[in-house]
Scaffold this motif. Structure first.
Motif: not given
Length: 470
Positions: A139-147
């Motif tokens: 979830l953290k990695i995906r959030e970083e990738a989204k931004h």
């Protein structure tokens, strides 16, 4: 799912001045409509259910709802934009932007899933490595990738920087996999597949800007053909060979993302019947794939990884896909005028789109807390079976029958209940293994008082002979 309307609209719904439309399944949809004029008044925000009124109350999903309460829908693989408002494809800027974001979300999800799978590599993997790419971490990695804080190269993300605090063993594992010749062949297939997938998404996104309808549909058709080509690569059974159950889950998640992208392209062309059929098949496929993954789980460390993530997919992703299907079926009943009216209403709620989608993830996913709670009351085999019950409730019936028969035979008449609807999955699975232990050995079997924490009593030779496929 729960639908949250403004207080004024909710009051009018309660009084009967407004009504909520329903899908053909009978499930209500997140829209408020004037029953006299037929005009749509408001589109609700959508939240994860805070209460559960079905048989899932007795299983992990019911327990999760009780633990987590209501909250924003945050699926792991499904595009979150499906849940923001009714997904219309009327010719509006807002409608196209939503589709664009959905496709981009799927592309990011695919890259994150295969990047975390690459950390695992092929073969057995330690609990330390699995914890580095578990539900909270992804979830953290995906959030970083989204931004756009993480760069995607050839369909993979270099996770060394973001995982540097997870310990030396994790960094060493990343380097080990990078130089593993057997995984290199695996990686190259995914590089080729992601390249095709990425180009297909870009082609479909570009098609949204083409004013000529015939040319737009031609471009979407070409993009979808490329998506099917990528799907063929990702869905090849050979890519599952040698992977632990956690790695298999990641690989299957990639396939589901591509399937959903295909569904989006079909919806762009208003092929609602086809979209509905594919979503129904995908819903069934995800459940069966998850069951296969759970069956392959051979260790507690793998279950530590799988249980929270499978629970998240059950509670969020499958709910999103079911909602999507219900919405598509409903859209077929609306006139073009009604669809355009929804589109205009949706455009007025652009702020809702932004606030719903970019809700920050919880520090600790509720699914992880639920699993830790259940671990205090159960053990590996029982927990694995509880997950199987949630995926395929029919499996539980064999356990109920076995427990009833053993309870009668051994004098535990109070356990030979006929009203199994009120008994939790936890109790059924624990009772099953309680009687299994009695069959396995007449010595040192657990007492009724010890039933809640029986793992220390289990002999290493105990085998699970259940056939999950039946």
């Amino acid at each position: 799912m729960d639908y949250i309307f403004t207080p004024a609209t909710q009051a009018r719904l309660n009084s009967g001045n407004l009504v909520q439309p329903a899908a053909k399944t009978g499930k209500l949809l997140p829209a408020a409509r004037d029953p006299v004029t037929g005009e749509f008044v408001e589109i609700a925000k959508i939240f994860y259910q805070s209460t559960s009124r079905t048989l899932c109350d007795r299983g992990v999903i019911g327990l999760l709802a009780q633990l987590a309460g209501g909250g924003p829908v945050q699926p792991l693989v499904a595009p979150v934009y499906v849940t923001v408002a009714p997904l219309q494809v009327a010719q509006t800027h807002q409608g196209f932007q939503k589709i664009y974001r959905m496709l981009n979300c799927l592309k990011i999800n695919l890259a994150v899933m295969q990047a975390t799978a690459a950390v695992m590599g092929i073969g057995a993997v330690s609990s330390t490595v699995l914890s580095a790419v578990n539900l909270n971490q992804v979830l953290k990695i995906r959030e970083e990738a989204k931004h756009q804080k993480l760069k995607i190269k050839d369909g993979f993300i270099d996770l060394r920087h973001i995982l540097k605090d997870r310990g030396v063993e994790v960094i060493q594992q990343i380097f080990k996999v990078a130089h593993d010749s057997s995984f290199e062949m695996h990686r190259q297939k995914l590089v080729n597949g992601y390249d095709i997938f990425s180009k297909a998404v870009k082609r479909c996104q570009s098609a949204l800007t083409v004013p000529d309808l015939k040319l737009r549909n031609s471009e979407i058709n070409s993009g979808r053909n490329m998506l099917f080509e990528a799907l063929k690569i990702y869905d090849n059974p050979s890519l599952l060979e040698g992977l632990c159950s956690a790695g298999q889950l990641r690989q299957r998640e990639c396939v589901w993302a591509i399937e959903q992208a295909i569904g989006v392209t079909l919806q762009l062309q208003r092929a609602y019947d086809t979209v509905s059929d594919r979503l129904l098949e995908l819903h069934s496929k995800i459940r069966q794939d998850l069951l296969s993954v759970v069956k392959e789980c051979q260790s507690e460390s793998e279950l530590d990884f799988l249980f929270p993530e499978v629970t998240r997919i059950l509670g969020h992703d499958l709910s999103v896909i079911e909602f999507w299907q219900n919405e598509v079926d409903w859209m077929q009943t609306l006139s073009r005028k009604e669809q355009h009216q929804l589109a205009s209403l949706d455009q007025l709620h652009g702020d809702n789109l932004k606030s719903s989608v970019h809700t920050k993830f919880a520090v600790l996913a509720a699914e992880v807390s639920l699993y830790e709670t259940l671990k205090q009351k159960s053990h590996f085999l029982s927990l694995r079976d509880q997950l199987a019950f949630a995926l395929k409730p029919e499996i539980r019936r064999r356990y109920e029958f076995y427990v009833s028969q053993q309870a009668i035979a051994t004098g535990y008449q109070a356990l030979a209940t006929s009203n199994w609807q009120e008994i939790s999955d936890l109790t059924v699975a624990n009772l099953y293994y309680f009687f299994q232990i009695r069959d396995d050995s007449n010595e040192n079997y657990p007492t009724e008082d010890e039933l809640q924490t029986p793992s220390r009593h289990f002999p290493k030779a105990l085998k699970n002979e259940l056939n999950y496929s039946n």
